[in-house]
Design an enzyme around this catalytic site. Structure first.
Site, PDB file in Angstrom:
ATOM      1  N   ASP A   1      26.757 -50.987   7.419  1.00  0.00           N
ATOM      2  CA  ASP A   1      26.381 -50.696   8.811  1.00  0.00           C
ATOM      3  C   ASP A   1      27.173 -49.491   9.299  1.00  0.00           C
ATOM      4  OD1 ASP A   1      25.841 -50.732  11.528  1.00  0.00           O
ATOM      5  OD2 ASP A   1      27.148 -52.459  11.928  1.00  0.00           O
TER       6      ASP A   1
ATOM      7  N   ASP B   1      22.150 -50.062   7.468  1.00  0.00           N
ATOM      8  CA  ASP B   1      21.165 -49.026   7.793  1.00  0.00           C
ATOM      9  C   ASP B   1      21.079 -47.981   6.678  1.00  0.00           C
ATOM     10  OD1 ASP B   1      23.465 -47.266   8.411  1.00  0.00           O
ATOM     11  OD2 ASP B   1      23.679 -48.637  10.119  1.00  0.00           O
TER      12      ASP B   1
ATOM     13  N   ASP C   1       9.978 -50.706  -1.022  1.00  0.00           N
ATOM     14  CA  ASP C   1       9.148 -51.902  -0.959  1.00  0.00           C
ATOM     15  C   ASP C   1       7.835 -51.528  -0.277  1.00  0.00           C
ATOM     16  OD1 ASP C   1       8.833 -54.892  -0.984  1.00  0.00           O
ATOM     17  OD2 ASP C   1      11.020 -54.805  -1.069  1.00  0.00           O
TER      18      ASP C   1
ATOM     19  N   ASP D   1       5.099 -56.090  -2.823  1.00  0.00           N
ATOM     20  CA  ASP D   1       5.366 -57.460  -2.398  1.00  0.00           C
ATOM     21  C   ASP D   1       4.160 -58.373  -2.693  1.00  0.00           C
ATOM     22  OD1 ASP D   1       7.282 -59.129  -0.794  1.00  0.00           O
ATOM     23  OD2 ASP D   1       5.519 -59.366   0.483  1.00  0.00           O
TER      24      ASP D   1
ATOM     25  N   GLU E   1       5.710 -57.790  -7.512  1.00  0.00           N
ATOM     26  CA  GLU E   1       6.302 -59.133  -7.424  1.00  0.00           C
ATOM     27  C   GLU E   1       5.237 -60.156  -7.785  1.00  0.00           C
ATOM     28  OE1 GLU E   1       8.403 -62.268  -4.356  1.00  0.00           O
ATOM     29  OE2 GLU E   1       6.848 -60.924  -3.660  1.00  0.00           O
TER      30      GLU E   1
ATOM     31  N   HIS F   1      16.789 -61.203  -3.234  1.00  0.00           N
ATOM     32  CA  HIS F   1      17.060 -61.658  -1.866  1.00  0.00           C
ATOM     33  C   HIS F   1      16.348 -62.969  -1.531  1.00  0.00           C
ATOM     34  CE1 HIS F   1      13.282 -59.602  -1.942  1.00  0.00           C
ATOM     35  NE2 HIS F   1      12.979 -60.055  -0.746  1.00  0.00           N
ATOM     36  N   ASP F   2      15.600 -63.524  -2.469  1.00  0.00           N
ATOM     37  CA  ASP F   2      14.828 -64.736  -2.188  1.00  0.00           C
ATOM     38  C   ASP F   2      15.398 -65.994  -2.825  1.00  0.00           C
ATOM     39  OD1 ASP F   2      12.949 -63.411  -0.642  1.00  0.00           O
ATOM     40  OD2 ASP F   2      11.681 -62.934  -2.365  1.00  0.00           O
TER      41      ASP F   2
HETATM   42  C1  NOJ Z   1       8.296 -61.819  -0.998  1.00  0.00           C
HETATM   43  C2  NOJ Z   1       9.554 -61.219  -0.465  1.00  0.00           C
HETATM   44  O1  NOJ Z   1      10.444 -60.972  -1.508  1.00  0.00           O
HETATM   45  C3  NOJ Z   1      10.081 -62.193   0.560  1.00  0.00           C
HETATM   46  O2  NOJ Z   1      11.381 -61.869   0.986  1.00  0.00           O
HETATM   47  C4  NOJ Z   1       9.107 -62.256   1.698  1.00  0.00           C
HETATM   48  O3  NOJ Z   1       9.533 -63.231   2.631  1.00  0.00           O
HETATM   49  C5  NOJ Z   1       7.705 -62.609   1.222  1.00  0.00           C
HETATM   50  N1  NOJ Z   1       7.335 -61.891   0.039  1.00  0.00           N
HETATM   51  C6  NOJ Z   1       6.683 -62.297   2.276  1.00  0.00           C
HETATM   52  O4  NOJ Z   1       6.531 -60.918   2.398  1.00  0.00           O
END
Ligand code: NOJ
Length: 540
Positions: free
Chosen positions: A26, A34, A108, A210, A276, A337-338
């Site tokens: 940041d 950022d 992305d 995505d 993805e 990140h998921d």
């Molecule tokens: C996959 C992304 O990696 C995730 O973070 C997101 O919440 C969902 N797609 C919806 O876009």
């Protein structure tokens, strides 16, 4: 095929590093990372010296204007930067500065859905006759007023929300604020292809697309069948994982769209298409296209779902290697990140070291997730601080915030991520686990990653050589990588006990790297000793 480096693209030879921009650095004292913060940390990623990680590409999660209901995966303008993250001029500088350091920039791209605040959807919901109505998926209620089919939202509840003004439901496979676009409409396709060209013209080197397998749905929107193997303890409102994903994803027609997307990218030089995807292997593999004319790299998440067992990892790699057609290039992901942090998932720091060596020595493009190079563990987020819609809707144990805590730069306040309280709490271990302290410790996780990356760069065998698994010892994953006479043995011990290996047909070799970072020596390969949770690279 000659094994000349010239035959391999940058995205085959190189290593990708994922940055979650909210959590990296940041510079505006608002607690959120950022683009300027990324610029300031580019030298950490690659300043051309062995002291930096020297990754080849960065992938930046969404920075587009967004109401941030799903932290940027709800896009309200595909062709701008959210003021929270900076502006277009800063983005252009980021691309120039990354390129100056020989790093590619992947961004992305979120094609399945927009934000409900996107002008397209604002128009679309206005009336049934609006010219943008068909840009989204609207259907009448069933006679009893219920949603048009049984699909569930990934984040809980039904995948349909009723718009009371116009009396129809719209489809959203994520939160209601993320309406699904109608990719069967050629106008939507053209508009979305334009957004790709917009960023390609600004110099980006590729896209991570995505949930790309979701963009085309069954034309009749049929009900999905129940999944007989659904987990018994799913949250009550998880209607998504109760069903088999038959009609909402991986439809045949998606491959036509992907070919079109590829044509857009191929009008530019050396751009990469990453997607993805999570389906089973036979469905997943189709995304390479029949002769490589769709995605270059459908993300391969299989290893991160395996238990911590040599056998399971090897089986997953072997299945992939056997299934891939000659033109298709493998890739591996161990964190993003998921999902929970890899250290927390695989059992601890020692396991994570072995995982790092595996990721960076298998045949295929590795993607690293920010902070994994420090061994960052799952953050502890008090329930009232949960931000993630998945955690809010499905329950705290489903929150993805644990893997999104601020990057730990040094032991100063807020780990030098920010000067004010960050959007998610900094992990408790930041005073001992941070870039500065680990840089000073020759045996740290960070220095292991740096050594692995440096070694990988120096070794054609590791970058593009053949992969040959060896049957040596059940608890160890052992393989050769070789090209043009250069041969490297990788031996990974997955258990908390020493193991002795005898490598068939080999006499002596030189250990050049151990995950413990404490040995480089000549070894007798008929009696090779691996300490508990030790991985080694041996030059043969
Ligand atoms: C996959 C992304 O990696 C995730 O973070 C997101 O919440 C969902 N797609 C919806 O876009």
């Amino acid at each position: 095929m000659s094994q000349d480096k010239g035959n391999f693209q940058w995205w085959q030879r190189g290593v990708v590093y994922q940055i979650y921009p909210r959590s990296f650095k940041d510079t505006t004292a608002n607690g959120v990372g950022d683009l300027q913060g990324i610029i300031e940390k580019l030298d950490y990623l690659n300043d051309g010296s062995p002291d930096s990680l020297a990754v080849d590409a960065i992938w930046i999660s969404p920075f587009y204007p967004s109401p941030m209901v799903d932290f940027g995966y709800d896009v309200s303008d595909y062709c701008d930067v959210d003021p929270l993250f900076g502006d277009l001029a800063t983005f252009d500088r980021l691309v120039a500065e990354a390129h100056r350091r020989n790093m590619k920039v992947i961004i992305d791209w979120v094609p399945n859905h927009t934000s409900d605040q996107h002008p397209w959807f604002v128009e679309s919901r206005r009336s049934r006759e609006n010219p943008k109505r068909e840009w989204y998926i609207w259907r009448d209620p069933k006679p009893d007023g219920s949603p048009p089919n049984n699909w569930g939202s990934f984040f809980g509840g039904p995948a349909w929300t009723l718009d009371t003004e116009t009396g129809q439901y719209y489809l959203h496979q994520f939160v209601p604020e993320q309406p699904d676009l109608n990719w069967r409409n050629p106008e939507v396709r053209d508009a979305m292809f334009e957004t790709l060209r917009y960023w390609l013209d600004r110099g980006v080197d590729g896209f991570r697309m995505d949930v790309i397998g979701l963009i085309i749905k069954d034309e009749q929107l049929r009900d999905n069948p129940p999944d007989p193997d659904a987990l018994p303890d799913l949250p009550k409102n998880d209607l998504f994982h109760r069903l088999l994903q038959v009609y909402n994803m991986d439809q045949d027609e998606v491959h036509e769209v992907l070919k079109e997307i590829r044509r857009v990218l191929d009008a530019y030089e050396e751009r990469v298409a990453i997607g993805e995807l999570w389906g089973p292997l036979p469905r997943w593999i189709k995304y390479y296209g029949e002769d490589g004319d769709e995605l270059h790299l459908p993300f391969n998440f299989r290893l991160m779902r395996q238990p911590w067992q040599a056998k399971a990892m090897r089986q997953s790699v072997d299945e992939l290697e056997t299934a891939l057609p000659g033109f298709a290039w493998p890739n591996y992901v161990l964190g993003n990140h998921d999902i929970p942090r890899l250290v927390s998932r695989f059992g601890g720091q020692v396991q994570a070291r072995v995982a790092a060596m595996m990721l960076l020595t298998l045949r295929g493009t590795p993607t690293l997730y920010y902070g994994d190079e420090l061994g960052m563990e799952n953050g502890v987020i008090p329930p009232d601080k949960i931000q993630d819609p998945q955690g809010i809707n499905l329950g705290p144990e489903w929150s993805r915030d644990v893997a999104r805590t601020p990057m730990q730069w040094d032991d100063g306040s807020y780990a030098a991520f920010s000067t004010v309280e960050p959007w998610l709490p900094v992990s408790a271990d930041y005073q001992s686990q941070n870039v500065a302290s680990q840089s000073a410790d020759p045996t740290s996780m960070l220095n292991l990653y740096r050594r692995l990356l440096r070694y990988r760069r120096s070794s054609p065998a590791l970058q593009w050589g053949r992969y040959l698994p060896l049957d040596v010892e059940e608890d160890c994953f052992v393989y050769l990588r070789e090209v043009d006479g250069e041969r490297r043995l990788v031996a990974l011990n997955f258990v908390d006990e020493a193991r002795h290996l005898s490598i068939p047909g080999e006499a002596w070799g030189r250990v050049v790297l151990s995950t413990h970072l404490d040995r480089e020596e000549l070894v007798d390969l008929s009696r090779l000793q691996l300490r508990p949770y030790e991985g080694i690279i041996v030059e043969l």
